[in-house]
Design a protein around this motif. Structure first.
Motif, short mmCIF file in Angstrom:
data_model
loop_
_atom_site.label_atom_id
_atom_site.label_comp_id
_atom_site.label_asym_id
_atom_site.label_seq_id
_atom_site.Cartn_x
_atom_site.Cartn_y
_atom_site.Cartn_z
N GLN A 152 0.28 -0.48 -0.67
CA GLN A 152 1.64 -0.44 -0.30
C GLN A 152 1.86 0.69 0.21
N THR A 153 1.26 1.75 0.43
CA THR A 153 1.23 2.55 0.93
C THR A 153 0.93 2.53 2.66
N ASN A 154 -0.07 1.73 2.93
CA ASN A 154 -0.24 1.48 4.22
C ASN A 154 0.13 1.01 4.90
N ALA A 155 0.79 -0.47 3.99
CA ALA A 155 2.03 -1.46 4.62
C ALA A 155 3.34 -0.91 4.74
N SER A 156 3.58 0.18 4.96
CA SER A 156 4.59 0.91 4.92
C SER A 156 4.62 1.61 5.84
N ILE A 157 2.99 2.48 6.32
CA ILE A 157 2.62 3.07 7.49
C ILE A 157 2.38 1.82 8.70
N PHE A 158 1.58 0.88 8.22
CA PHE A 158 2.31 -0.05 9.57
C PHE A 158 3.18 -0.56 9.93
N LEU A 208 -11.62 -0.98 4.93
CA LEU A 208 -9.92 -2.08 3.38
C LEU A 208 -10.70 -1.69 2.34
N ARG A 209 -12.27 -1.28 1.83
CA ARG A 209 -12.48 -1.34 0.58
C ARG A 209 -11.84 -0.27 -0.58
N ILE A 210 -12.10 1.26 0.46
CA ILE A 210 -11.93 2.54 0.25
C ILE A 210 -9.99 2.07 -0.34
N THR A 211 -9.61 1.32 0.67
CA THR A 211 -8.26 1.26 0.40
C THR A 211 -7.29 0.83 -0.75
N GLN A 212 -8.35 -0.23 -1.67
CA GLN A 212 -8.30 -1.27 -2.44
C GLN A 212 -8.71 -0.29 -3.95
N LEU A 213 -10.15 0.23 -3.55
CA LEU A 213 -10.11 1.08 -4.31
C LEU A 213 -9.22 2.62 -4.56
N PHE A 214 -8.33 2.99 -3.68
CA PHE A 214 -7.79 4.44 -4.50
C PHE A 214 -6.00 2.87 -3.68
#
Length: 591
Positions: free
Chosen positions: A232-238, A222-228
């Motif tokens: 939104q991209t991850n939400a689309s994949i999920f 999650l930290r890397i997700t927020q850092l970059f």
């Protein structure tokens, strides 16, 4: 476009394989007496319940027409007793089988977890953690109901059918033939949808695995997700994975819900046929009591058929999950004790590699014909470019992988012939990523030596310089830390790992970038602790900061599938070879 690995489905088996179900049943073998008792209770319950239509028939055909109040009261009392007895026996059977089923599930889950702890590193290197977790939790939970009541119910419903058919044919064989006439039609429906249903549940199994794996990885990262700013991209994949799961689930439901409507329709047609044939075709052979009793039996006859169809759904569903569970249990334990393995005696620390060749994959050789000898108590530094095989050398020494060829000896003992426990309990490994478990700091410090006293823990922490920090916490050594040591800095986690390793008192020590997360000042303060840790022990130190290994007894430069240079720091500097170039490059960078 790069494809997310969680979009890729695992291969599905093509045949309907009951082998997995039979294997699951072997776990129930030790509970034969309890299962037999439950089956007997079930059969008695069924027989008593089947007396109820007969009691109604006697009341309608004899007691009521004759005005026999005494007989009617006796039949009413008998009906109440039969219902109560049948219910109580069914309850007792349910309790017994629930205990048996949950015991079986416990044993499967225990065996799966124990097996996972023995699997080699490459198994975990090639699979997302979430796909492993879903097998030990979700899939086993999914077969829990089957193991609890499904199997006994399957046998019970077969007996139920036999008993009901017997009662029907004894009462009126003509109407009994009408009742069973719909059975071939229903069997044809089952045959037509069986394979479609199995494939549908296997697809759901895949999508569950994908969804769970991506969710687990997303939470951990999650930290890397927020850092970059990847939210939104991850939400689309999920969302894509969730929609895919929903699509396959609905497809499975469409197939599943073919059986019970088919059974309901056939049952309704059969009941109508019983009335039609009874009133219009065989009126001279059928009394009102017989017609009512046969109607009740016809309804009861199709209840076990409906139950069996639902159980078939459960079996097909469970087999899809059991495939994955037993696939994991069948995964080969590549690194294990050989037959006749012996306990490794208390080691002094002499190490010898003899013509060792190793490849993670057949075509990619990491080490080739590697040979070297280390005397007990020596400190050895392994340096060289990334990917050259430094960590591989210490992993082979700990037997985390099997050799392709060659031997590794400790004090002259071939480690491949020693038990893993006797080898690894005498080794201490400090990794770059210091893993901290959820629990108290004291629990983490004693992880490798449960019998250590608190005073020994305090002394180890003082040696590495972490004692004062821990005592400054509100709960001291009883402070709770979360998974992965959340709330602790990287340096603090490494210091705790150092103290944990000191406490374990290993004979051979491996430090793999063990001070990478510690700042230079803390590292200088820690040096006394490191010297204390190295004293009297054979040690292998992997470090990119070459200033930390200058005082090692020998430095080995690893590259080109082996060791190309070795000697003391001064000797290698004088040679002006690969080590000299690496050291001077770092010195220039730090200047």
């Amino acid at each position: 476009m790069a494809r997310n690995k969680f979009d890729i489905d695992e291969a599905l088996e093509s045949p309907f394989d009951t082998r997995h179900l039979k294997r699951a049943l072997t776990y129930a073998g030790q509970y034969k007496l309890k299962i037999t008792a439950a089956l007997i209770l079930s059969v008695v319950s069924v027989v008593i319940a089947l007396l109820e239509p007969l009691i109604i028939m006697w009341a309608v055909d004899y007691a009521i027409p004759d005005g026999n109040i005494k007989l009617l009261v006796m039949l009413s009392a008998g009906l109440v007793c039969s219902v109560v007895t049948s219910v109580m026996l069914s309850r007792a059977r349910t309790i017994i089988m629930t205990k048996v089923g949950q015991s079986v599930i416990y044993e499967i889950r225990r065996d799966l977890f124990n097996h996972l702890q023995k699997l080699p590193f490459e198994y975990y290197d090639n699979r997302p953690n979430g796909k492993i977790l879903v097998r030990i939790i979700n899939y086993i939970n999914s077969v829990s109901d089957l193991m609890t009541n499904g199997i006994i119910n399957f046998v019970l419903e077969i007996f139920n059918l036999i008993f009901i058919a017997t009662f029907m044919f004894l009462m009126s064989w003509r109407l009994a033939l009408v009742v069973v006439a719909g059975l071939p039609v229903f069997i044809l429906v089952i045959f037509l949808i069986k394979n479609k249903q199995r494939r549908a549940w296997q697809a759901v199994s895949n999508k569950t695995s994908n969804l769970n794996a991506y969710l687990h990885e997303s939470i951990v990262g999650l930290r890397i997700t927020q850092l970059f700013t990847r939210e939104q991209t991850n939400a689309s994949i999920f969302d894509k994975l969730s929609r895919s799961y929903r699509k396959d689930w609905m497809r499975a439901m469409r197939v599943v819900h073919v059986l019970w409507p088919a059974a309901e329709i056939i049952q309704t047609c059969v009941l109508a046929a019983v009335f039609g044939f009874g009133l219009l075709v065989f009126p001279e052979y059928v009394t009102l009591g017989v017609l009512l009793a046969m109607t009740s039996y016809a309804w009861r006859f199709w209840q076990p058929i409906l139950a069996l169809s639902n159980l078939m759904n459960s079996f097909i569903n469970a087999i899809a999950y059991l495939e994955r569970i037993f696939e994991t249990l069948d995964e080969e334990v590549a690194v294990k004790d050989i037959k006749g393995a012996v306990e490794l005696p208390k080691i002094q620390g002499g190490v010898e590699f003899k013509n060792v060749t190793f490849a993670y994959e057949d075509e990619i050789i990491i080490l080739e014909n590697l040979s070297f000898t280390v005397k007990a108590g020596q400190s050895i530094a392994l340096v060289g470019p990334t990917g050259a095989g430094k960590t591989t050398i210490v992993n082979l020494l700990s037997r985390f992988y099997n050799l392709n060829s060659g031997e590794i000896l400790i004090d002259g003992n071939d480690i491949s012939k020693a038990t893993l426990y006797s080898l690894r309990r005498q080794m201490g490994i400090m990794l770059q990523d210091s893993f901290i478990f959820s629990g108290t700091l004291m629990f983490n410090l004693k992880y490798g030596r449960l019998d250590a006293t608190d005073d020994e823990v305090y002394e180890a922490c003082k040696v590495v310089g972490i004692h004062e920090y821990i005592m400054g916490l509100k709960n001291g050594y009883d402070t709770e830390v979360q998974e992965h040591g959340q709330g602790l800095s990287g340096g603090q986690k490494q210091l705790i790992s150092f103290a944990r390793t000191i406490l374990a008192d290993p004979r051979i020590l491996v430090l793999d970038e063990a001070t990478s997360s510690i700042d230079a000042k803390s590292e200088r303060n820690l040096q006394a602790g490191i010297n204390h840790l190295l004293k009297g022990r054979t040690s292998f130190i992997i470090a990119h900061r070459l200033s930390t290994i200058r005082n090692c007894d020998r430095i080995m430069y690893v590259s080109d599938k082996g060791i190309t240079e070795e000697g003391t720091h001064d000797e290698l500097i004088a040679k002006k070879g690969d080590y000299y170039k690496l050291y001077t490059a770092q010195t220039d960078e730090s200047a």
